[in-house]
Scaffold this active site. Structure first.
Site, PDB file in Angstrom:
ATOM      1  CG  HIS A   1      -1.887   0.992   1.410  1.00 38.69           C
ATOM      2  ND1 HIS A   1      -1.604   2.276   1.794  1.00 38.69           N
ATOM      3  CD2 HIS A   1      -3.232   0.946   1.243  1.00 38.69           C
ATOM      4  CE1 HIS A   1      -2.733   2.978   1.854  1.00 38.69           C
ATOM      5  NE2 HIS A   1      -3.732   2.191   1.522  1.00 38.69           N
TER       6      HIS A   1
ATOM      7  CG  ASP B   1       0.414  -2.250   6.173  1.00 40.53           C
ATOM      8  OD1 ASP B   1      -0.551  -2.309   6.965  1.00 40.53           O
ATOM      9  OD2 ASP B   1       0.373  -1.632   5.089  1.00 40.53           O
TER      10      ASP B   1
ATOM     11  CD  GLN C   1      -7.756  -5.949   3.750  1.00 41.67           C
ATOM     12  OE1 GLN C   1      -7.907  -4.724   3.746  1.00 41.67           O
ATOM     13  NE2 GLN C   1      -8.773  -6.781   3.799  1.00 41.67           N
TER      14      GLN C   1
ATOM     15  CE  LYS D   1      -7.980  -2.213   5.722  1.00 40.75           C
ATOM     16  NZ  LYS D   1      -7.466  -2.017   4.337  1.00 40.75           N
TER      17      LYS D   1
ATOM     18  CB  CYS E   1      -3.862   3.400  -1.458  1.00 40.12           C
ATOM     19  SG  CYS E   1      -5.134   4.620  -1.210  1.00 40.12           S
TER      20      CYS E   1
HETATM   21  N1  C6P Z   1      -6.496   0.516   2.792  1.00 40.54           N
HETATM   22  C1  C6P Z   1      -8.267   0.216   1.152  1.00 40.54           C
HETATM   23  O1  C6P Z   1      -9.264   0.594   0.524  1.00 40.54           O
HETATM   24  P1  C6P Z   1      -5.245   3.972   6.937  1.00 40.54           P
HETATM   25  O2  C6P Z   1      -5.697   4.760   5.754  1.00 40.54           O
HETATM   26  O3  C6P Z   1      -4.089   4.601   7.655  1.00 40.54           O
HETATM   27  O4  C6P Z   1      -6.344   3.558   7.842  1.00 40.54           O
HETATM   28  O5  C6P Z   1      -4.719   2.551   6.343  1.00 40.54           O
HETATM   29  C2  C6P Z   1      -3.755   2.551   5.327  1.00 40.54           C
HETATM   30  C3  C6P Z   1      -3.506   1.163   4.840  1.00 40.54           C
HETATM   31  C4  C6P Z   1      -2.264   0.619   5.021  1.00 40.54           C
HETATM   32  N2  C6P Z   1      -1.989  -0.631   4.640  1.00 40.54           N
HETATM   33  C5  C6P Z   1      -2.909  -1.418   4.068  1.00 40.54           C
HETATM   34  C6  C6P Z   1      -2.568  -2.811   3.679  1.00 40.54           C
HETATM   35  C7  C6P Z   1      -4.202  -0.915   3.857  1.00 40.54           C
HETATM   36  O6  C6P Z   1      -5.111  -1.700   3.282  1.00 40.54           O
HETATM   37  C8  C6P Z   1      -4.510   0.416   4.227  1.00 40.54           C
HETATM   38  C9  C6P Z   1      -5.860   1.005   3.941  1.00 40.54           C
HETATM   39  C10 C6P Z   1      -7.818   0.951   2.391  1.00 40.54           C
HETATM   40  O7  C6P Z   1      -7.644  -0.781   0.803  1.00 40.54           O
HETATM   41  C11 C6P Z   1      -7.929   2.430   2.202  1.00 40.54           C
HETATM   42  S1  C6P Z   1      -6.768   3.005   1.020  1.00 40.54           S
END
Ligand code: C6P
Length: 407
Positions: free
Chosen positions: A124, A201, A204, A227, A365
């Site tokens: 990401h 990370d 997900q 999430k 992203c």
């Molecule tokens: N992915 C998706 O639609 P934040 O935005 O900080 O809560 O999470 C960022 C992030 C980082 N790593 C991974 C693997 C992610 O999936 C995400 C967030 C969402 O897939 C929003 S872009």
């Protein structure tokens, strides 16, 4: 396992009863963010109605009540990922902030010109850009381990890239764009054999599987509350205590100090050293309520049910002529990214919305993933514990009707 109580779970999520364009909502955008159970909503209403004040500051009753709930949530997070201590749980705004924190504290203190940071080609943006920024600041080099056409890490290439120059490995546990679950045990063992710390990370991964940071032996683990069926604006950085102790603070301000004079500031102990300013009190407490809710259902049960959903969706998708699945890793979580011949993913998203189906269409992203698969974007259906096979049937019917009309 007894039958997964999906109908009972659905009833806990008030938004699932919404009509979208006069049709029952089919919410399949759970990787972007999950919906909230009544227990999480109630926890926030309860706090603001009865228990709310600032935390760690007041001697008055409300502040103590608020603080107890806030710190109680920290312990819930600690237990949920099996960290060794509450001191290892840092509340941040989300996974993005957690990675930036590590880059700007651990990274700046330990990574120098010519050193290397190793990531994968399925990251990401949140696990790419903070390292690029650190590289610009320090003269370090970002190395990227490649993936194959199934969307799996080519492990042999990853291993080859681990060298004496590698100072940090940071990889996604489960890819949000492809669903791939990385061989994190293998990755961590190989990096540790060379004394290289590993950050995962887990944004997900955490909503979909049991995560045990001590068993994984990762050095850092990050995720977002929203999430995980919790509120937005809160996330978690887990770090091994010894590493966090040695790191300089991230931001300065209230709560992260022990003593301030104009000449010198003494920093607070962990975890507060990294929590400057009034934290997201209600959101942290809401995250604690989400974890209580998930514990009642059981992460292993959720993982097993979602595996069934993915297998069903994959089988049905493969039957549709003109549909190509992007990301067919052997070890995969409940995400179905796909493209259709002749129909742009954005059009797929818009047309499915007219049927009440919410998916995400775009680069998720993860633009380098799109480049690798030579697609501008994908349509992504991402499943959660409240989704059903009937909803998947409805999605597939919708896709077939799109192809008939526009394909
Ligand atoms: N992915 C998706 O639609 P934040 O935005 O900080 O809560 O999470 C960022 C992030 C980082 N790593 C991974 C693997 C992610 O999936 C995400 C967030 C969402 O897939 C929003 S872009």
């Amino acid at each position: 396992m007894t039958k997964f109580p999906v109908e009972k779970i659905r009833a806990d999520f008030p938004i699932l009863a919404e009509l979208i364009r006069n049709k029952p909502l089919v919410y399949l955008d759970n990787a972007a963010t999950c919906q909230k159970p009544q227990a999480v909503i109630d926890s926030i209403v309860q706090l603001y109605s009865h228990d709310y004040a600032n935390v760690h500051r007041g001697v008055h009753s409300l502040s103590q009540r608020s603080t107890d709930k806030f710190e109680g949530a920290r312990t819930k997070v600690k237990d949920f990922i099996n960290a060794a201590s509450d001191k290892e749980i840092i509340f941040v705004r989300g996974a993005t902030e957690a990675i930036n924190l590590v880059a700007q504290t651990y990274g700046k203190a330990n990574i120098k010109t010519g050193d290397e940071i190793l990531i994968t080609a399925m990251e990401h943006h949140a696990n790419i850009v903070p390292w690029q920024m650190l590289c610009e600041q320090t003269g370090a080099v970002l190395k990227v381990a490649p993936i194959n056409r199934q969307g799996e890490l080519i492990y042999a290439e990853f291993e080859k890239l681990l060298s004496d120059k590698t100072k940090l490995v940071s990889v996604v546990h489960m890819s949000n764009a492809l669903g791939t679950i990385n061989p994190v045990n293998q990755i961590i063992a190989a990096a540790h054999a060379k004394n290289i710390p590993v950050m995962l990370d887990g944004a997900q991964a955490v909503p979909h599987m049991t995560v045990n940071v001590q068993e994984l032996d990762c050095d850092f683990y990050v995720f977002s509350g929203h999430k995980l069926y919790g509120p937005t604006g809160v996330g978690v950085l887990y770090g091994k205590q010894a590493l966090l102790e040695a790191m300089p603070p991230y931001q300065g301000g209230g709560d992260m100090i022990r003593k301030v004079t104009f000449e010198h500031t003494e920093y607070n102990a962990l975890p507060y050293k990294f929590e400057a300013g009034t934290p997201a009190i209600a959101e942290v407490i809401g995250l604690g309520a989400a974890i209580d809710y998930l514990n009642e259902i059981g992460m292993a049960n959720i993982a097993a049910y979602e595996a069934e959903l993915l297998a069903y969706a994959t089988e049905k998708a493969r039957e549709i002529k003109g549909l190509s699945i992007i990301g067919e890793a052997e070890h995969k979580g409940a995400i179905l990214s796909f493209v259709l011949d002749k129909i742009h993913p954005h059009d797929i998203g818009t047309m499915l919305d007219s049927l009440g189906i919410a998916i995400r269409a775009g680069h998720h992203c993860a633009m380098p993933v799109m480049d690798f698969f030579e697609v501008p974007a994908t349509a992504r259906a991402s499943f959660a514990m409240y989704n059903t096979k009937e909803e998947i049937d409805f999605l597939m019917k919708g896709i077939v009707s799109l192809i008939e009309v526009f394909g």
